[in-house]
Enzyme design. Structure first.
Site, short mmCIF file in Angstrom:
data_model
loop_
_atom_site.label_atom_id
_atom_site.label_comp_id
_atom_site.label_asym_id
_atom_site.label_seq_id
_atom_site.Cartn_x
_atom_site.Cartn_y
_atom_site.Cartn_z
N LYS A 76 80.25 11.30 38.66
CA LYS A 76 80.39 9.99 39.26
C LYS A 76 80.12 9.04 38.28
O LYS A 76 79.06 9.20 37.26
CB LYS A 76 79.47 9.88 40.46
CG LYS A 76 79.58 8.67 41.23
CD LYS A 76 78.50 8.73 42.58
CE LYS A 76 78.52 7.66 43.26
NZ LYS A 76 77.80 7.67 44.60
N SER A 151 79.85 7.07 49.36
CA SER A 151 80.47 6.22 48.03
C SER A 151 80.93 7.29 46.98
O SER A 151 81.81 6.68 46.39
CB SER A 151 79.47 5.19 47.54
OG SER A 151 78.38 6.17 47.12
N SER A 175 76.24 9.57 50.73
CA SER A 175 77.28 9.32 49.83
C SER A 175 77.70 10.72 49.22
O SER A 175 78.83 10.76 48.63
CB SER A 175 76.93 8.40 49.07
OG SER A 175 77.45 7.03 49.40
N1 GLN Z 1 77.28 4.32 53.44
C1 GLN Z 1 75.92 4.05 52.84
C2 GLN Z 1 75.95 2.58 52.30
O1 GLN Z 1 76.92 2.09 52.32
C3 GLN Z 1 75.33 4.97 52.02
C4 GLN Z 1 76.07 4.81 50.56
C5 GLN Z 1 75.18 5.92 49.67
O2 GLN Z 1 74.57 6.87 50.20
N2 GLN Z 1 75.21 5.39 48.42
O3 GLN Z 1 74.91 2.18 51.78
#
Ligand code: GLN
Length: 484
Positions: A76, A151, A175
């Site tokens: 990532k 994400s 995410s």
């Molecule tokens: N969807 C969550 C957010 O927008 C979690 C994102 C993540 O785990 N990095 O913060």
């Protein structure tokens, strides 16, 4: 070759069926052929990958190979990679080339793995759909009109389309698990502190944790073995021994207790998702697990608590992106103030700005007690709920997400409906326990994730419980036809 599991690749390399250079070239060709369809990679490091592959072949020829030597994967784009752009999918860091490797990058290189490139994501890991990337959205290989989740959407899409055998991701509120669910993969968020955060660009430091994406729990066990372990450079990284995750996969399920948190099984759970979860529960029951109801009485507070804690920490962490030290700088600043404000206004996207504003507000003198302190107190109650539940059961089971992959733009105007995508995953980050998502029975041809949550540092048993499930089911073997 691209349908092999990590274990099969490792064995094939060991037997000499193919070299790491051949394997690496095969995946680089697939990336060339298919990446434009899904936009999963933001950087492909072909030359570096082939050099690492040649090196891996030499190490193997010298009889010094480990199980992961020569196996390709990708990171990532939140992990700093020495000499390679590390963008966090933000205009702010688009020009940023990291001067050092993150701990996870270092460890995987030391394990002999071959990095094919860097994967797309929501900007600074904020999102659940991978629509906020500066480099454009990632598409779900199961249906390119749908989101891959976020994400870590690039990681999930790349593995699902078999452009890479496995990938790293990060999980602050879901995410790794939610995109794994949307793309029919197995993804693990380890216990907070299991994997070093050194060199992983911080979103919400008390929640962020790196973990693996693979096709199966077995793949994840291979990757976690390389990623996990103490690191003095991250003071929150635990000094706990790393067990043999691969050796531990063969533990039978007989006699284990699986808890169903009753707060997650209310009316809100859509019937189609419920059907898939019920089918998974039956698999566990058939293998001799005892299924019991448990309660997480404060879990309903998780999303609101998270949306105070995470923005507060992000507003602080992202203050270092000031146009002076990292990445984007505006043209012809009038003075220092202008340099800061214009660089940040130009460099950050809307969602990131929204979070910074919410966080700065929650941390401001007049509101700190009412919001941030209150959220921290509630966070403790949420953690205590998990501790109590794990006095009664070995694992908790739930859906990973309240839906299957949705269409692009579907939640665009409504941040709260996007935030609710993580309704089953966020409490886990607030408590710091490990959890994974694994493929369940599909709904209308779209993948559904089953979430298994474990006790602190119980990743070995958690992966084993998922592995046993995968020995009894075929859900995880399916891959999108368009990328077969
Ligand atoms: N969807 C969550 C957010 O927008 C979690 C994102 C993540 O785990 N990095 O913060």
């Amino acid at each position: 070759m691209h349908q092999y599991s990590i274990a099969e690749m490792s064995q094939g390399l060991e037997r000499g069926d193919f070299t790491s250079v051949e394997l690496t070239q095969h995946f680089l060709d697939r990336i060339d052929e298919h990446n434009a369809e899904i936009n999963a990679f933001v950087t492909v490091t072909a030359e570096l990958a082939l050099e690492q592959a040649r090196n891996a072949d030499a190490v193997r020829a010298a009889g010094q190979a480990g199980p992961l030597t020569g196996v390709p994967f990708a990171h990532k784009d939140i992990f700093c990679t020495d000499g390679v752009r590390t963008s966090c999918a933000s205009k702010m860091l688009d020009p940023f080339v990291a001067p050092y490797d993150a701990a996870v990058v270092e460890r995987m290189r030391e394990a002999g793995m071959v990095m094919l490139g860097k994967l797309n994501m929501d900007e600074f890991a904020m999102g659940s759909s991978n629509e906020t990337s500066y480099y454009g959205p990632v598409k779900n290989p199961w249906d390119t009109e749908r989101v891959p989740g976020g994400s870590s959407g690039g990681s999930a899409a790349a593995v699902a389309a078999r452009l890479v055998p496995a990938a790293t991701g990060t999980d602050t509120g879901g995410s790794i698990r939610q995109p794994a669910a949307f793309c029919n993969l197995t993804g693990l968020k380890p216990t907070y502190g299991r994997v070093s955060r050194y060199g992983m660009i911080a979103f919400a430091s008390s929640l962020d944790q790196a973990g693996p994406f693979g096709r199966s729990a077995e793949d994840c066990a291979y990757l976690l073995s390389a990623m996990a372990g103490h690191d003095e450079r991250d003071s929150t990284c635990a000094n706990e021994p790393v067990p043999d995750y691969i050796g531990a996969l063969d533990q039978p399920l007989k006699g284990i207790k699986v808890g169903l948190p009753k707060e997650f099984f209310g009316e809100e759970m859509p019937a189609s998702i419920r059907e898939s979860v019920d089918a998974a529960i039956e698999v566990y029951r058939a293998q001799g697990a005892e299924i019991v109801e448990v309660s997480l009485p404060n879990a309903h507070l998780s999303v609101p608590v998270y949306y105070v804690v995470a923005p507060a920490e992000c507003s602080s962490n992202l203050s270092r992106m000031d146009g002076v030290r990292f990445g984007h700088r505006c043209e012809d600043p009038k003075d220092l103030q202008d340099l800061y404000t214009r660089s940040r206004a130009e460099g950050f996207g809307d969602e990131v700005k929204r979070r910074i504003m919410v966080g700065a507000y929650a941390l401001s003198a007049g509101y700190y007690d009412a919001y941030y302190l209150k959220a921290q107190q509630l966070r403790q109650l949420i953690s205590d709920d998990f501790k109590k539940a794990f006095e009664q059961v070995d694992f908790l089971l739930s859906p990973t997400a309240p839906e299957t992959a949705f269409k692009f733009g579907e939640k665009g105007d409504d941040p709260v409906s996007m935030y609710l995508s993580d309704i089953y995953t966020i409490a886990v980050n607030l408590a710091g326990v490990p959890a994974l998502s694994m493929p369940g029975q599909t709904v209308d041809g779209l993948p559904v994730g089953i979430q298994l949550i474990g006790n602190y540092f119980d990743e070995a048993r958690l992966l084993a419980a998922a592995h046993q499930f995968q020995l009894a089911t075929d859900y995880h073997k399916a891959s999108p036809e368009a990328f077969a």
